[in-house]
Each structure stands twice: as structure tokens, then as C-alpha cells.
Design an enzyme around this catalytic site. Structure first.
Site, PDB file in Angstrom:
ATOM      1  N   ASP B  26       0.846  -1.193   0.000  1.00 61.11           N
ATOM      2  CA  ASP B  26       0.000   0.000   0.000  1.00 61.11           C
ATOM      3  C   ASP B  26       0.879   1.240   0.000  1.00 61.11           C
ATOM      4  O   ASP B  26       1.793   1.350   0.828  1.00 61.11           O
ATOM      5  CB  ASP B  26      -0.849   0.053   1.286  1.00 61.11           C
ATOM      6  N   LYS B  83      -8.097   0.588  -5.145  1.00 64.28           N
ATOM      7  CA  LYS B  83      -9.296   0.025  -4.520  1.00 64.28           C
ATOM      8  C   LYS B  83     -10.548   0.784  -4.962  1.00 64.28           C
ATOM      9  O   LYS B  83     -10.538   2.011  -5.055  1.00 64.28           O
ATOM     10  CB  LYS B  83      -9.205   0.129  -2.996  1.00 64.28           C
ATOM     11  N   ARG B 167      -6.320 -20.648   7.077  1.00 63.14           N
ATOM     12  CA  ARG B 167      -6.529 -22.009   7.599  1.00 63.14           C
ATOM     13  C   ARG B 167      -7.918 -22.519   7.249  1.00 63.14           C
ATOM     14  O   ARG B 167      -8.090 -23.674   6.862  1.00 63.14           O
ATOM     15  CB  ARG B 167      -6.340 -22.033   9.122  1.00 63.14           C
ATOM     16  N   GLY B 216      -3.137  -7.304   8.160  1.00 61.99           N
ATOM     17  CA  GLY B 216      -2.400  -7.397   9.416  1.00 61.99           C
ATOM     18  C   GLY B 216      -0.968  -7.873   9.311  1.00 61.99           C
ATOM     19  O   GLY B 216      -0.304  -8.073  10.332  1.00 61.99           O
ATOM     20  N   GLY B 237      -0.337  -3.788   3.912  1.00 63.45           N
ATOM     21  CA  GLY B 237      -1.027  -2.505   3.889  1.00 63.45           C
ATOM     22  C   GLY B 237      -0.310  -1.495   4.742  1.00 63.45           C
ATOM     23  O   GLY B 237       0.748  -0.986   4.380  1.00 63.45           O
ATOM     24  N   SER B 238      -0.863  -1.246   5.920  1.00 60.72           N
ATOM     25  CA  SER B 238      -0.294  -0.244   6.817  1.00 60.72           C
ATOM     26  C   SER B 238       1.072  -0.675   7.352  1.00 60.72           C
ATOM     27  O   SER B 238       1.844   0.162   7.820  1.00 60.72           O
ATOM     28  CB  SER B 238      -1.256  -0.024   7.987  1.00 60.72           C
TER      29      SER B 238
END
Lengths: 205, 294
Positions: B26, B83, B167, B216, B237-238
């Protein structure tokens, strides 16, 4: 594919569609190995440089000490590059905004994304010259590189809209496009045959 | 009618194949995009705000201003993604018109349509969509998505939700491979997806399009963990530009993904990276504030 029994083929596996190339080698029952570090090149008879992102692969090649080993390998052994692989094999990259340093194993110049961005990606049936004659293959051009200059020793094995899209020079073979997205192995077999022929040539004193 | 053999679809999935083994980062400016490219990103996601800021600031999150997206596009040679809101097919048409390479129909933005997703078959540009389970993944694929990613819980720096989604998808796909044809009918009905699609998954034991991880990821070890759980590439991302040393961290995550099976190399890339993004535990976020439920 008994002919290829003794060939051990490496697939450069730093990034990109290397699993698709591995799948095609698997269809032919070829012994194969992933190449991620210099020692992975030991004793290989040929190498495939897959499609993917040229900038990423070039950075990882340098970070993991693969530049010189790959150049040394490509000076004597068969190497086949598709798409990003072709760009890395080139002598020179035009409009090289990202500052990628190619391996210069083949006397061609290329323009990255020369056929346009992703919305212009396409498939086309190409006529290609392979050992057994002219064959038709289905080729996927995905943000593909365009060959803008051919050295005098470079053979053109297929042309699309006036540009060479499959080229060979001595032990090196390079394609602007992909055939590994599907199960047609004709181009891979062409490369393997060329590799074997060269091994025979090399053994002549 | 779904036709996976459609040539237009094949070149869309083809680009997703080329991004495998890579890191998609990102970025919110041309400068960040150049840092990402030089660190080895395979693509950048052009955004106005990274997910953790969207989360912190609240309000309605929309497609980024085109000036930002186009500035990023000019700055790099690698593919540029952007996005659009879920169901907002005009934002998607706009992104296609400016020749974005991949569109993320993303739960990180505020959904524009609470009932329908975009009909992605009618676009030249490929789409990636998020999912939490196999049913969601197959619904998005049946709408024409060329790539699937886990939703995780974006903007948290907590990888646990991406792990849970990987998973979940992995184990259910495995169970499909040993099901009888009667059971596969049941699955198609339960998931509200075409039976043909369920049969393909049961036969090959994986999704018919590349399956990436997102949500995450904050460290090289997080990224490698996702690869071991079946992801074929990772979105960060972040995690990069909200850390104290984005350049180092970006480079390290790229190295760890390239060598995701080599723990010594992951170790080498886990040293001296500065502070990761602070993050919040995903479990502590009340459901109405979670992005993954969108």
C-alpha cells in the site's frame, strides 16, 4: 520423453510464475530444481527464467549474489527466459525508469510493457519455428516486453505485428510471451531439444 | 455462465500468476511508490489513506482521488492497483478508464452496495476480492475475480485474522477433495455458487485463481507464515509505511517472501528493522467496527 532423461533443469524461483514452469517440466517428467541461491545452479544442464516482475527479480538476483553465477551459467549453458525472463536476458532496456540492470546474455534491446499496460494484455495464436518445422502455439502477452533491436547473431523464431517475439542466440532462448499458463509444452520441448543438441555439440572435441 | 477458459479471463488470471511469490505494498504517494519498487515490491496499491488511518479517522472511505493514483502510476514501472468500494461499478469503470492494472473491490472502503458485488466478467481489468472462507472466495470467483486474498483484519498489524482465514479456506478445500458428488451438490447449494466451480476446487484441491494473503501482515515472519499456510503472495497494507523504517521493512519482507522456506534467510531479514506499526489486537475490535464482516 526418454530423450530428456539425463537433463536436470533449474527454474529461477525468486518470484513469478515459476510453479507453472515446474508444472510443465513435471508433465514431461523432467528432473528439476528451484534456483534461489548460487549453489542451486551446481550441476544443472539448463535454466528457465520465468515470468514475473523484472524489477523484483533483478533486485533479488543482486541481493542473493546470483548475478555473476547466472551470467557465468548463461555463457555456457542453455537458458530460456519468458517475459520478465526475456527482459533480464537482454543487452539493454529502453526507457529504463526503474534502473533495472539486465544480465546482458543476449544481444537484444527490449522495451518493458512494450505492448501496453494490463488492459491491453492479450492472447494470440503465433506461428513459431521450432526444430520440427513451423508450429502454431497459443501465446499470452501479459504486460509483455517488446523487442526493439536484434543483434546480428540473433535468430527470429516468431514475429507478431512486425516485432520479433521469440528469439534465439546460441544457447539462449527468449519469448515476449507465456505458454506456461496452459499445458502446451511445445515451446518447452523446443528449448529442451536445443539444450540437448548443444550438449552434444559441446562434447565434440 | 462461467467460462474459465475464456481468453480474456485467462490473461487476467495470468497477471495474478506473475505476481506470485511477491509483496504488494500500500502506498499513498509517488515517493512511497518509488521506495516500494526499489525495495522489490511486485506491485503497489495506490491509496489516499492506508487502512489503519481509515480505521482511526472513521467516516466514509472511497476510491482515491485520481490525481494521487495517476501520480503513483507515473512514478513506477511495476503494476499499479487501486481500490474501489464493494459494488461500486462506476468507481471500477473509472479505474479501468485510467488503465489501472488491477482493481481491489475492497472491504477496507465503505461498501457502496450492501447486497451485490460488481459483475467482474464484463471488465478488461482484473479484480482481486477479499474473503474469510471458501464460500465467499467462490462467490467472488463466480463473479469474475481473477485473484482472491484473505480479508484478515486490515489496518490492525495483527496477522491472526489472515491466519484464521487462510486455515479456514485451506482445510475446507482439502475436505472437498474427498467428498462424494452428492456432498459437492450440497456444498454448491450451501455456498450459493455454481456446481462446476465446486467440482473444479474438489478436483485440484486449490482455488482456480491465485490465492494471496492480506490483513495485518507487519513483519517478515508474518509474511512467511502466510506463505506456509497456503498463500501464494502477500499484500502489506499499513505494515510498511506505518513502521518507523519503511524502506528497511519493505526490503526485509520482500526477502523473506522470496525465501519463505529458508529460516536462516528469514532470520537475516528480521534484524534491526526499527519499530513495526503499533497495531491493535483484532479480537479487541467490536464486530460492528470490523472491516472483514463487510
Amino acid at each position: 520423453m526418454e530423450r530428456f532423461d539425463h537433463l536436470h533443469v533449474g527454474v529461477l524461483a525468486l518470484q513469478g510464475d515459476y510453479e507453472l514452469h515446474e508444472h510443465q517440466l513435471g508433465l514431461l517428467g523432467i528432473k528439476q530444481r528451484r534456483v534461489r541461491l548460487p549453489s542451486d545452479l551446481n550441476d544443472l544442464g539448463a535454466l528457465i527464467m520465468p515470468g514475473g516482475e523484472t524489477t523484483t527479480m533483478a533486485i533479488l538476483i543482486d541481493r542473493f549474489g546470483l548475478r555473476k553465477p547466472l551470467i557465468d551459467f548463461g555463457r555456457s549453458q542453455p537458458v530460456y527466459g519468458t517475459c520478465a525472463g526475456m527482459v533480464l536476458l537482454a543487452r539493454h532496456i529502453e526507457d529504463n525508469q526503474a534502473g533495472v540492470n539486465p544480465l546482458q546474455l543476449m544481444d537484444i534491446d527490449v522495451l518493458r510493457n512494450g505492448y501496453g499496460r494490463q488492459v491491453y494484455s492479450f492472447e494470440e495464436t503465433l506461428r513459431v519455428q521450432i526444430a520440427s518445422g513451423i508450429e502454431e502455439i497459443r501465446a499470452a502477452f501479459i504486460r509483455a516486453p517488446k523487442v526493439t533491436r536484434l543483434g546480428s547473431a540473433v535468430e527470429t523464431l516468431s514475429v507478431y505485428q512486425g516485432s520479433a517475439v521469440l528469439v534465439a542466440e546460441k544457447n539462449i532462448l527468449a519469448a515476449s510471451f507465456h505458454t506456461e499458463l496452459e499445458d502446451d509444452t511445445s515451446l518447452l520441448r523446443c528449448f529442451l531439444s536445443r539444450s540437448l543438441d548443444r550438449q552434444v555439440v559441446d562434447k565434440v572435441p | 455462465m462461467i467460462n474459465f477458459d475464456d481468453e480474456k479471463h485467462r490473461v487476467k488470471v495470468g497477471l495474478a500468476e506473475m505476481l506470485k511469490g511477491g509483496v504488494i505494498m500500500d502506498v499513498t504517494s509517488a515517493e512511497q511508490a518509488r521506495i516500494a519498487e526499489q525495495a522489490g515490491a511486485v506491485a503497489v496499491m495506490a491509496l489516499e489513506r492506508v487502512p489503519s488511518d481509515i480505521r482511526a479517522e472513521g467516516g466514509v472511505a472511497r476510491m482515491a482521488d485520481l490525481e494521487i493514483i495517476e501520480g503513483i502510476k507515473r512514478a513506477v514501472t511495476i503494476p499499479v492497483m487501486a481500490k474501489c468500494r464493494i459494488g461500486h461499478f462506476i468507481e471500477a469503470r473509472v479505474l479501468e478508464a485510467v488503465e489501472i492494472d488491477f482493481i481491489d473491490e475492497s472491504e477496507v472502503l465503505t461498501p457502496a452496495d450492501n447486497k451485490y458485488h460488481i459483475d467482474k466478467w464484463s471488465f478488461k481489468v482484473p479484480f482481486v476480492c477479499g474473503c474469510r472462507d471458501l464460500g465467499e472466495a467462490l462467490r467472488r470467483i463466480s463473479e469474475g475475480a481473477a485473484m482472491i486474498r484473505t480479508k484478515g483484519e486490515a489496518g490492525t498489524g495483527d496477522v491472526s485474522q489472515a491466519v484464521k482465514h487462510l486455515r479456514e479456506i485451506g482445510s475446507v478445500m482439502k475436505s472437498l477433495t474427498v467428498m462424494s458428488s452428492e456432498q459437492l451438490y450440497g456444498i454448491a447449494k450451501e455456498y450459493r455458487v455454481p456446481l462446476d466451480l465446486v467440482r473444479i476446487v474438489a478436483k485440484i484441491g486449490k482455488l482456480p485463481v491465485p490465492n494471496f494473503a492480506a490483513g495485518g501482515v507487519a513483519t517478515p515472519a508474518d509474511a512467511a507464515l502466510c506463505m506456509h499456510l497456503g498463500a501464494e503472495a502477500v499484500f502489506v497494507g499499513s505494515g510498511i509505511f506505518k513502521s518507523s523504517e519503511p524502506e528497511k521493512r519493505a526490503r526485509a519482507i520482500v526477502g523473506a517472501i522470496a525465501h519463505w522456506e529458508n529460516y536462516e534467510i528469514i532470520a537475516e531479514h528480521s534484524r534491526g528493522l526499527g519499530d513495526p506499526m503499533k497495531g491493535i489486537a483484532a479480537e479487541s475490535i467490536p464486530e460492528e467496527h470490523q472491516l472483514q464482516t463487510r
